[in-house]
Design an enzyme around this catalytic site. Sequence first.
Site, PDB file in Angstrom:
ATOM      1  N   CYS A   1     -55.733 -22.692  54.472  1.00  0.00           N
ATOM      2  CA  CYS A   1     -55.876 -22.183  53.103  1.00  0.00           C
ATOM      3  C   CYS A   1     -56.764 -23.073  52.234  1.00  0.00           C
ATOM      4  CB  CYS A   1     -54.504 -22.070  52.456  1.00  0.00           C
ATOM      5  SG  CYS A   1     -53.340 -21.130  53.444  1.00  0.00           S
TER       6      CYS A   1
ATOM      7  N   CYS B   1     -52.977 -27.043  52.872  1.00  0.00           N
ATOM      8  CA  CYS B   1     -52.864 -26.784  54.306  1.00  0.00           C
ATOM      9  C   CYS B   1     -54.220 -26.326  54.849  1.00  0.00           C
ATOM     10  CB  CYS B   1     -51.824 -25.708  54.554  1.00  0.00           C
ATOM     11  SG  CYS B   1     -50.176 -26.133  53.982  1.00  0.00           S
TER      12      CYS B   1
ATOM     13  N   CYS C   1     -49.322 -22.879  44.740  1.00  0.00           N
ATOM     14  CA  CYS C   1     -48.396 -22.720  45.857  1.00  0.00           C
ATOM     15  C   CYS C   1     -47.020 -22.297  45.369  1.00  0.00           C
ATOM     16  CB  CYS C   1     -48.288 -24.007  46.657  1.00  0.00           C
ATOM     17  SG  CYS C   1     -47.489 -25.339  45.777  1.00  0.00           S
TER      18      CYS C   1
END
Length: 244
Positions: free
Chosen positions: A201, A198, A225
């Site tokens: 991040c 994403c 994640c």
Amino acid sequence: MVTQKVGVNVAELVETLNFAEKVERSLGLIERAYKEFGDALVVANSLGKDSSAVWHLAKRVSPRIRGFIVTTRFKPAETKLFMKEEVARYPELRVFSNEEEIPERLYETDPDRCCDILKVKPVRQAIQEMNVRCWVTGLRCTEGRTRTDFKEREERDVGLIKLNPILIWYEREVWQYLAMNRVDVNPLYAQGYRSLGCWPCTKIAQGADERAGRWIGTNKCGGECGIHTRPLVANRPVCEKSQI
Ligand code: SF4
């Protein structure tokens, strides 16, 4: 295709097999699992380079093999566009996401929870809805500090096999495979990214750790994640690090 032993020393395979042997081994792993699980074998496609290689390998084994993509509201525009193109090309790729409300900037205050809501939950949903008994990932043990303890075939959740067919590939071997097979990749790599996630991040980073650009400035830096570390099957015990 050669018959292969699983459960061998992964670190040794990384060093001793050449590129062609690794490709053959990966194809063999997918082929054997596909014979065993049929349509219950499904590829998890993150739209990164490793997933693109695994998806291409799986399609060589059988064009019937299905896949799923987990996307979030925070995926970069380039990744969203690439996703659209891939889904148009391969309608057997299903897309999952979780659109529930979350606190603002949760990715800064509690990135583990953010990933759990936006990534792990949709993976659980995909596994349930697609009746997955074997999911295939692009995980590689040379990718970073958190990825050295995986096996090519594991059962971390009881009843759900996880196949990591390119576990022993180096980063350069992934690029070698993609180039030789003219596989389209996420355009973000052209900007210098080495590991994609994403946008809040993910940064461009250099150095030995390929995942060093992930979650910079948080305690999750270079980490995971959660889809490779959290339970994925509801109401079933987790089978920690087991290998079959
Ligand atoms: S990568 Fe960042 S934005 Fe994406 S789900 Fe995880 S914490 Fe949230």
